[in-house]
Design an enzyme around this catalytic site. Structure first.
Site, PDB file in Angstrom:
ATOM      1  N   ASP A  53       0.815  -1.216   0.136  1.00 40.06           N
ATOM      2  CA  ASP A  53       0.051  -0.092   0.148  1.00 40.06           C
ATOM      3  C   ASP A  53       0.776   1.469  -0.004  1.00 40.06           C
ATOM      4  O   ASP A  53       2.133   1.208   0.194  1.00 40.06           O
ATOM      5  CB  ASP A  53      -0.793   0.036   1.170  1.00 40.06           C
ATOM      6  CG  ASP A  53      -1.941  -1.230   1.340  1.00 40.06           C
ATOM      7  OD1 ASP A  53      -2.159  -1.718   0.298  1.00 40.06           O
ATOM      8  OD2 ASP A  53      -2.377  -1.475   2.297  1.00 40.06           O
TER       9      ASP A  53
HETATM   10  N1  URA Z   1      -1.122  -6.025   3.807  1.00 38.66           N
HETATM   11  C1  URA Z   1      -1.777  -4.609   3.756  1.00 38.66           C
HETATM   12  O1  URA Z   1      -2.687  -4.572   4.447  1.00 38.66           O
HETATM   13  N2  URA Z   1      -1.061  -3.806   3.066  1.00 38.66           N
HETATM   14  C2  URA Z   1      -0.045  -4.136   2.560  1.00 38.66           C
HETATM   15  O2  URA Z   1       0.732  -3.145   2.050  1.00 38.66           O
HETATM   16  C3  URA Z   1       0.475  -5.238   2.637  1.00 38.66           C
HETATM   17  C4  URA Z   1       0.002  -6.276   3.331  1.00 38.66           C
END
Ligand code: URA
Length: 234
Positions: free
Chosen positions: A103
């Site tokens: 993310d």
């Molecule tokens: N899980 C998440 O919620 N975000 C990420 O970036 C990776 C795994």
């Protein structure tokens, strides 16, 4: 292969730039200026020097990046900075993409490559490659929460596969997943009425984030890491 194709694949010059540079005598093949950029070269045998700098051809490139906050895991985006923007332009070879997504506000290990087959193999759910994340939560986690998360929780119509959690404090620790659904860890914590406040990927299979890399820095994978990444038996 054609000289201009080699230079464009290595991200050194577009085809039209190569053509101009050849006419200017700026490209040497085994010490002799190339008159044209459409000549054939043998990437394994011929020495190519562009503007005084040797160009080494490799079919595939593998990069480890320590992602800072604020970058999206994409190759291009009309509004956001992408993880590719962190790679120096002269090393940003063609078709490089992030192997899996973090993310925008998640930190840590991202592998960039142009080797689609290996990346897809490692990302495929049937290979169960583990990814380890450091996390912090808003509220303390009870042992009941940890047990539920480890056994699997409903994240909106999908029941997560078993995972491992090692708490370091009551609101932080490490979580190891073998799958990667969209916002998975955040949604898992929401499923136990909590919230992720910090998330950093620290390993991908046998590849650990190099502690020498500061946020935003990158390096090529070592030979050993590269061998793991391309290992077809995984
Ligand atoms: N899980 C998440 O919620 N975000 C990420 O970036 C990776 C795994």
């Amino acid at each position: 292969m054609r000289l201009d194709k080699l230079l464009s694949q290595m991200g050194k010059a577009t085809r039209s730039e190569s053509s101009k540079l050849a006419r200017m005598g700026k490209i040497l093949i085994n010490g002799t200026p190339a008159k044209r950029s459409d000549v054939q070269v043998d990437p394994d045998k011929d020495e190519i020097v562009l503007c005084g700098v040797k160009v080494t051809y490799k079919e595939f490139t593998y990069i480890m990046l320590n992602k800072p906050e604020g970058y999206v895991s994409a190759t291009e985006d009309p509004h956001e900075k992408t993880v590719l923007d962190l790679v120096d332009p002269q090393d940003r070879r063609k078709n490089l993409f992030p192997c899996g997504r973090l993310d925008k506000n998640t930190l840590g290990l991202v592998i960039l490559t142009n080797d689609g087959d290996s990346a897809h193999r490692l990302l495929s759910p049937k290979h169960h490659v583990s990814k380890v994340y450091k996390f912090e939560t808003k509220l303390p986690l009870t042992s009941k929460d940890v047990l539920s998360l480890e056994q699997g929780v409903d994240i909106g119509g999908y029941f997560t596969k078993p995972c491992k959690i090692k708490l370091e404090t009551e609101a932080s620790g490490k979580i190891t997943l073998t799958e990667g659904k969209y916002h998975q860890i955040k949604r898992m914590l929401e499923a136990v009425n909590n919230k992720i406040t910090y998330l950093e990927r620290i390993s991908f299979g046998k590849i650990d984030l190099d502690p020498a890399l500061k946020r935003g820095e990158w390096r090529y994978l070592t030979k050993e890491e590269e061998e793991y990444f391309i290992d077809k038996s995984i």
